[in-house]
Design an enzyme around this catalytic site. Structure first.
Site, PDB file in Angstrom:
ATOM      1  N   LYS A  47      -1.774   9.570   6.488  1.00 31.79           N
ATOM      2  CA  LYS A  47      -0.825   8.654   7.120  1.00 31.79           C
ATOM      3  C   LYS A  47      -1.317   8.152   8.463  1.00 31.79           C
ATOM      4  CE  LYS A  47       3.543   9.968   4.957  1.00 31.79           C
ATOM      5  NZ  LYS A  47       4.957  10.346   5.197  1.00 31.79           N
ATOM      6  N   LYS A  67       0.146   3.364  -6.177  1.00 26.66           N
ATOM      7  CA  LYS A  67       1.484   3.832  -6.513  1.00 26.66           C
ATOM      8  C   LYS A  67       2.523   2.764  -6.199  1.00 26.66           C
ATOM      9  CE  LYS A  67       3.005   7.946  -5.738  1.00 26.66           C
ATOM     10  NZ  LYS A  67       3.406   9.216  -5.100  1.00 26.66           N
ATOM     11  N   LYS A  75       7.828   1.210  -1.743  1.00 28.66           N
ATOM     12  CA  LYS A  75       8.769   0.357  -1.026  1.00 28.66           C
ATOM     13  C   LYS A  75       8.061  -0.441   0.065  1.00 28.66           C
ATOM     14  CE  LYS A  75      13.120  -0.826  -0.064  1.00 28.66           C
ATOM     15  NZ  LYS A  75      14.009  -1.487  -1.021  1.00 28.66           N
TER      16      LYS A  75
END
Length: 332
Positions: free
Chosen positions: A111, A194, A197
């Site tokens: 991240k 993947k 959102k």
């Protein structure tokens, strides 16, 4: 019954990957477990969030969970920040966990990436809060995906070290709950990524609240290749987009790649996409309708979260108070 804890970030309306990978498993666990579920808004702010949007997305995620079948009367659903025990225990665990342990967490590396020095301290100690989420309830079962398995191992390391440091057997061992092979739902625009959102293209995902026409349009536009569907699963190995669509169909009907290909092998994608769209609409339309009904009455959703927070606090507060006593905090 085994007490289960799990949480989901308030990313707004969930998408198909959230539903197939996590939410429907949460619903199934309710039959034989004591379940505590929460919308993890404390985790969400490890990256900056617009305050008004965060509040709305927390409510939206709660509505989706209710619409999917989470039963707030028999089990507990709440917003994480409404139970102070999470933050209290997380600080203790920040002081129990070792820097070396946190340095091994691959999700932080993924991240933060090259922007590591500008990442928040919260993102770095995120796993300590995750451990507190679970252990504040003495939960012993957690349904986790592969990306969270390392965090669960860390939670057990923290529990073991706390018990060792203070000479007690206070925090229990946590087991990962194996729910069978979870479908890895990929983007409709790129079978190597993947479904997310955060993808800038809404065409890349099926949202839980998409209407029938939107679902059909997204499926028709989904990226594929020019070959028809194979008759055997091995024929999907070098075809990520085809494998993704077949996997979604299989997950929705309770089958596998082989059973889907026995029915649809040799067909072109035009025919198969129509069948996939029909199954998606059948499964998701009732959830979308109930989500919209709940969000039209936000006070009802807030009432569920308020009641859930009170019941969660009744379990967590005494456990965390005892942890604080063991540490030596003075309660004057």
């Amino acid at each position: 019954m085994k007490r289960v804890f799990s949480g989901i970030q308030p990313s707004g309306i969930a998408h198909l990957g959230n539903y197939l990978g996590a939410i429907r498993n949460w619903v199934a666990l309710q039959d034989n477990h004591d379940c505590i579920y929460c919308v993890v808004d404390l985790h969400a702010i490890t990256e900056w969030q617009d305050p008004k949007q965060l509040a709305q997305q927390t409510r939206e995620m709660a509505a989706v969970l209710l619409a999917c079948g989470i039963n707030p009367e028999k089990h507990i659903l709440f917003a994480q920040s409404n139970v102070r025990a999470h933050a209290q225990l997380a600080w203790i665990f920040n002081c129990v966990a070792r820097i070396g342990w946190l340095n091994r967490m691959t999700q932080f590396k993924d991240k933060a990436g090259k922007n590591r020095e500008n990442a928040s301290a919260g993102l770095y100690v995120y796993p300590d809060l995750m451990a507190a989420d679970i252990l504040a309830y003495h939960a012993t079962g957690v349904p986790v995906g592969e990306d969270q398995r390392q965090h669960l191992e860390l939670a057990n390391d923290i529990a073991q070290k706390f018990n060792h440091d203070y000479g007690v057997e206070f925090f229990p061992h946590i087991d990962s709950l194996i729910m069978g092979p979870a479908p890895r739902v990929m983007s409709l625009r790129d079978g190597s990524k993947k479904m997310s959102k955060s993808d800038t293209s809404d065409q890349s995902r099926i949202n839980i609240n998409d209407d029938a026409d939107t679902i059909a349009l997204k499926v028709r536009r989904a990226k594929t290749d020019p070959e028809p569907l194979p008759s055997e699963p091995q024929g999907l190995e070098q075809r990520p987009e085809a494998r993704n669509l077949v996997g979604i169909y299989a997950a929705l009907v309770g089958g596998d790649h082989a059973s889907v290909l026995r029915e649809h092998g040799g067909k072109g994608f035009g025919v198969f996409k129509e069948a996939l769209a029909a199954v998606l609409v059948e499964k998701l339309s009732p959830i979308a309708a109930e989500t919209r009904r709940l969000l039209d009455d936000p006070a009802s959703v807030d009432a569920v979260l308020r009641d859930g927070a009170a019941r969660a606090s009744a379990i967590a507060d005494p456990i965390v108070a005892e942890a604080e006593r063991l540490v030596g905090f003075l309660r004057a």
